[in-house]
Write a protein that holds these residues in place. Structure first.
Motif, PDB file in Angstrom:
ATOM      1  N   ARG A   6     -20.110 -28.925  46.161  1.00 22.26           N
ATOM      2  CA  ARG A   6     -21.382 -29.654  46.082  1.00 22.26           C
ATOM      3  C   ARG A   6     -21.572 -30.561  47.305  1.00 22.26           C
ATOM      4  O   ARG A   6     -22.591 -30.505  47.979  1.00 22.26           O
ATOM      5  CB  ARG A   6     -21.400 -30.491  44.789  1.00 22.26           C
ATOM      6  N   LEU A   7     -20.561 -31.377  47.592  1.00 22.26           N
ATOM      7  CA  LEU A   7     -20.700 -32.324  48.708  1.00 22.26           C
ATOM      8  C   LEU A   7     -20.742 -31.600  50.055  1.00 22.26           C
ATOM      9  O   LEU A   7     -21.441 -32.020  50.974  1.00 22.26           O
ATOM     10  CB  LEU A   7     -19.571 -33.355  48.674  1.00 22.26           C
ATOM     11  N   ARG A   8     -19.992 -30.485  50.148  1.00 25.44           N
ATOM     12  CA  ARG A   8     -20.007 -29.713  51.401  1.00 25.44           C
ATOM     13  C   ARG A   8     -21.412 -29.122  51.632  1.00 25.44           C
ATOM     14  O   ARG A   8     -21.935 -29.172  52.740  1.00 25.44           O
ATOM     15  CB  ARG A   8     -18.964 -28.593  51.318  1.00 25.44           C
ATOM     16  N   ASP A  22     -25.642 -42.119  54.185  1.00 21.99           N
ATOM     17  CA  ASP A  22     -25.262 -41.609  52.862  1.00 21.99           C
ATOM     18  C   ASP A  22     -25.336 -42.796  51.907  1.00 21.99           C
ATOM     19  O   ASP A  22     -24.479 -43.681  51.924  1.00 21.99           O
ATOM     20  CB  ASP A  22     -23.846 -41.024  52.923  1.00 21.99           C
ATOM     21  N   ILE A  23     -26.390 -42.807  51.089  1.00 22.50           N
ATOM     22  CA  ILE A  23     -26.639 -43.943  50.190  1.00 22.50           C
ATOM     23  C   ILE A  23     -25.961 -43.679  48.843  1.00 22.50           C
ATOM     24  O   ILE A  23     -26.224 -42.657  48.216  1.00 22.50           O
ATOM     25  CB  ILE A  23     -28.161 -44.137  49.967  1.00 22.50           C
ATOM     26  N   GLY A  24     -25.082 -44.583  48.427  1.00 20.86           N
ATOM     27  CA  GLY A  24     -24.260 -44.359  47.231  1.00 20.86           C
ATOM     28  C   GLY A  24     -23.093 -43.459  47.608  1.00 20.86           C
ATOM     29  O   GLY A  24     -22.764 -42.498  46.922  1.00 20.86           O
ATOM     30  N   THR A  25     -22.479 -43.804  48.738  1.00 17.16           N
ATOM     31  CA  THR A  25     -21.446 -42.936  49.341  1.00 17.16           C
ATOM     32  C   THR A  25     -20.173 -42.841  48.495  1.00 17.16           C
ATOM     33  O   THR A  25     -19.446 -41.869  48.550  1.00 17.16           O
ATOM     34  CB  THR A  25     -21.134 -43.440  50.769  1.00 17.16           C
ATOM     35  N   ASP A  26     -19.859 -43.902  47.763  1.00 19.47           N
ATOM     36  CA  ASP A  26     -18.644 -44.024  46.953  1.00 19.47           C
ATOM     37  C   ASP A  26     -17.386 -43.875  47.815  1.00 19.47           C
ATOM     38  O   ASP A  26     -17.024 -44.801  48.516  1.00 19.47           O
ATOM     39  CB  ASP A  26     -18.682 -43.027  45.785  1.00 19.47           C
ATOM     40  N   HIS A  27     -16.763 -42.728  47.824  1.00 22.72           N
ATOM     41  CA  HIS A  27     -15.518 -42.476  48.563  1.00 22.72           C
ATOM     42  C   HIS A  27     -15.727 -42.233  50.056  1.00 22.72           C
ATOM     43  O   HIS A  27     -14.780 -42.211  50.826  1.00 22.72           O
ATOM     44  CB  HIS A  27     -14.844 -41.251  47.957  1.00 22.72           C
ATOM     45  N   GLY A  28     -16.973 -41.984  50.460  1.00 19.36           N
ATOM     46  CA  GLY A  28     -17.253 -41.730  51.881  1.00 19.36           C
ATOM     47  C   GLY A  28     -16.927 -40.319  52.338  1.00 19.36           C
ATOM     48  O   GLY A  28     -16.835 -40.056  53.542  1.00 19.36           O
ATOM     49  N   SER A  87     -25.291 -52.183  50.548  1.00 19.72           N
ATOM     50  CA  SER A  87     -26.758 -52.146  50.503  1.00 19.72           C
ATOM     51  C   SER A  87     -27.226 -51.603  49.166  1.00 19.72           C
ATOM     52  O   SER A  87     -26.712 -50.605  48.670  1.00 19.72           O
ATOM     53  CB  SER A  87     -27.275 -51.234  51.636  1.00 19.72           C
ATOM     54  N   ASP A  88     -28.223 -52.266  48.597  1.00 16.30           N
ATOM     55  CA  ASP A  88     -28.900 -51.724  47.419  1.00 16.30           C
ATOM     56  C   ASP A  88     -29.925 -50.741  47.968  1.00 16.30           C
ATOM     57  O   ASP A  88     -30.928 -51.150  48.568  1.00 16.30           O
ATOM     58  CB  ASP A  88     -29.570 -52.857  46.637  1.00 16.30           C
ATOM     59  N   GLY A  89     -29.667 -49.467  47.805  1.00 19.89           N
ATOM     60  CA  GLY A  89     -30.553 -48.453  48.375  1.00 19.89           C
ATOM     61  C   GLY A  89     -30.677 -48.623  49.867  1.00 19.89           C
ATOM     62  O   GLY A  89     -29.673 -48.749  50.583  1.00 19.89           O
ATOM     63  N   LEU A  90     -31.927 -48.707  50.348  1.00 18.43           N
ATOM     64  CA  LEU A  90     -32.171 -48.799  51.796  1.00 18.43           C
ATOM     65  C   LEU A  90     -32.501 -50.228  52.214  1.00 18.43           C
ATOM     66  O   LEU A  90     -32.967 -50.456  53.325  1.00 18.43           O
ATOM     67  CB  LEU A  90     -33.335 -47.865  52.154  1.00 18.43           C
ATOM     68  N   SER A 104     -27.081 -38.670  46.693  1.00 12.01           N
ATOM     69  CA  SER A 104     -26.558 -37.684  45.735  1.00 12.01           C
ATOM     70  C   SER A 104     -25.732 -38.384  44.673  1.00 12.01           C
ATOM     71  O   SER A 104     -25.212 -39.482  44.884  1.00 12.01           O
ATOM     72  CB  SER A 104     -25.702 -36.640  46.450  1.00 12.01           C
ATOM     73  N   GLY A 105     -25.654 -37.733  43.516  1.00  6.52           N
ATOM     74  CA  GLY A 105     -24.819 -38.260  42.454  1.00  6.52           C
ATOM     75  C   GLY A 105     -25.449 -39.412  41.704  1.00  6.52           C
ATOM     76  O   GLY A 105     -24.761 -40.239  41.107  1.00  6.52           O
ATOM     77  N   MET A 106     -26.773 -39.508  41.747  1.00  6.41           N
ATOM     78  CA  MET A 106     -27.488 -40.493  40.908  1.00  6.41           C
ATOM     79  C   MET A 106     -28.713 -39.783  40.329  1.00  6.41           C
ATOM     80  O   MET A 106     -29.058 -38.671  40.750  1.00  6.41           O
ATOM     81  CB  MET A 106     -27.847 -41.764  41.684  1.00  6.41           C
ATOM     82  N   GLY A 107     -29.360 -40.406  39.369  1.00 11.06           N
ATOM     83  CA  GLY A 107     -30.497 -39.754  38.715  1.00 11.06           C
ATOM     84  C   GLY A 107     -31.774 -39.845  39.547  1.00 11.06           C
ATOM     85  O   GLY A 107     -31.880 -40.669  40.459  1.00 11.06           O
TER      86      GLY A 107
HETATM   87  C1  LIG Z   1     -21.601 -41.080  40.965  1.00 12.24           C
HETATM   88  S1  LIG Z   1     -21.384 -41.870  42.490  1.00 12.24           S
HETATM   89  C2  LIG Z   1     -21.872 -40.575  43.606  1.00 12.24           C
HETATM   90  C3  LIG Z   1     -21.009 -40.552  44.846  1.00 12.24           C
HETATM   91  C4  LIG Z   1     -21.424 -39.474  45.859  1.00 12.24           C
HETATM   92  N1  LIG Z   1     -22.704 -39.781  46.461  1.00 12.24           N
HETATM   93  C5  LIG Z   1     -21.450 -38.116  45.204  1.00 12.24           C
HETATM   94  O1  LIG Z   1     -22.506 -37.501  45.141  1.00 12.24           O
HETATM   95  O2  LIG Z   1     -20.368 -37.688  44.754  1.00 12.24           O
HETATM   96  C6  LIG Z   1     -22.762 -42.977  42.573  1.00 12.24           C
HETATM   97  C7  LIG Z   1     -22.600 -44.051  43.637  1.00 12.24           C
HETATM   98  O3  LIG Z   1     -23.868 -44.656  43.861  1.00 12.24           O
HETATM   99  C8  LIG Z   1     -23.690 -46.049  43.982  1.00 12.24           C
HETATM  100  N2  LIG Z   1     -24.969 -46.693  43.683  1.00 12.24           N
HETATM  101  C9  LIG Z   1     -25.569 -46.838  42.472  1.00 12.24           C
HETATM  102  N3  LIG Z   1     -26.743 -47.474  42.615  1.00 12.24           N
HETATM  103  C10 LIG Z   1     -26.905 -47.733  43.941  1.00 12.24           C
HETATM  104  C11 LIG Z   1     -27.913 -48.375  44.721  1.00 12.24           C
HETATM  105  N4  LIG Z   1     -28.982 -48.908  44.154  1.00 12.24           N
HETATM  106  N5  LIG Z   1     -27.720 -48.465  46.054  1.00 12.24           N
HETATM  107  C12 LIG Z   1     -26.628 -47.956  46.642  1.00 12.24           C
HETATM  108  N6  LIG Z   1     -25.633 -47.341  45.949  1.00 12.24           N
HETATM  109  C13 LIG Z   1     -25.779 -47.236  44.623  1.00 12.24           C
HETATM  110  C14 LIG Z   1     -22.562 -46.363  43.021  1.00 12.24           C
HETATM  111  O4  LIG Z   1     -21.944 -47.591  43.320  1.00 12.24           O
HETATM  112  C15 LIG Z   1     -21.642 -45.158  43.228  1.00 12.24           C
HETATM  113  O5  LIG Z   1     -20.704 -45.392  44.241  1.00 12.24           O
END
Ligand SMILES: C[S@@+](CC[C@H](N)C(=O)[O-])C[C@H]1O[C@@H](n2cnc3c(N)ncnc32)[C@H](O)[C@@H]1O
Length: 171
Positions: A6-8, A22-28, A87-90, A104-107
């Motif tokens: 998925r990530l690739r 990469d917003i919401g990068t988690d592990h980078g 950062s909260d989003g952008l 990615s990885g959010m709703g």
């Molecule tokens: C489920 S992880 C997804 C990680 C990676 N992007 C992936 O797709 O595997 C969701 C990440 O989004 C971050 N996150 C949630 N809300 C966010 C926001 N408003 N701004 C930035 N990051 C956010 C969380 O802290 C978490 O690290």
């Protein structure tokens, strides 16, 4: 580091040579993959959570790509590497810093909020790579409302789960 299919797939949709966020990068993992494969010269790995960002920072440093985050757009354009930014989003981005924005990885509801709140940063970018884990129709509607072209609309099966991944042209 074992990056998932998925990530690739997400990372490989980034146009070569584009600076990415990469917003919401988690592990980078996505930023590291982009640098390793020489897809992007410069990536901002951003997260709302200090704990997640710390993971990204450690991984980027271990991979030898971590650079200091200087709030100076001119410097960034010349630098190669990954900066980590809380950062909260952008909200902590300056328009023009990146060409490609990955979420990615959010709703879809949260993605929509991030894209709308960061409209000036989105408008200054060239493409969005979006992989919502639910409410993907909200993302298609967002693209249509803004007159952005959907270049790719993929469904990917990874570890028995289906993921939507969209590449959207902004400019
Ligand atoms: C489920 S992880 C997804 C990680 C990676 N992007 C992936 O797709 O595997 C969701 C990440 O989004 C971050 N996150 C949630 N809300 C966010 C926001 N408003 N701004 C930035 N990051 C956010 C969380 O802290 C978490 O690290």
């Amino acid at each position: 580091m074992g990056i998932s299919a998925r990530l690739r797939t997400i990372a490989e949709l980034v146009t070569p040579g584009f600076r990415a966020a990469d917003i919401g990068t988690d592990h980078g993992y996505v930023p590291i993959y982009l640098l390793r494969k020489e897809i992007s010269p410069f990536v901002i790995a951003a997260d709302l959570s200090p704990g997640s960002l710390e993971k990204a920072r450690e991984n980027a440093e271990r991979a030898g790509f971590l650079i200091e985050d200087r709030k100076d757009t001119e410097t960034k354009i010349c630098e190669n590497g990954i900066v980590c930014r809380l950062s909260d989003g952008l909200s902590e981005f300056i328009p023009g810093e990146v060409d490609s924005i990955i979420l990615s990885g959010m709703g879809g509801i949260l993605m929509n909020r991030i894209l709308r709140d960061g409209a000036d940063v989105v408008q200054s970018a060239k493409e969005l790579i979006l992989s919502p884990h639910r409410d993907v129709d909200l993302i298609r509607a967002y693209a249509e409302e803004n007159g952005f072209e959907i270049l790719e609309d993929l469904k990917l099966l990874d570890k028995k789960k289906q993921y939507a991944i969209l590449k959207i042209r902004v400019n």
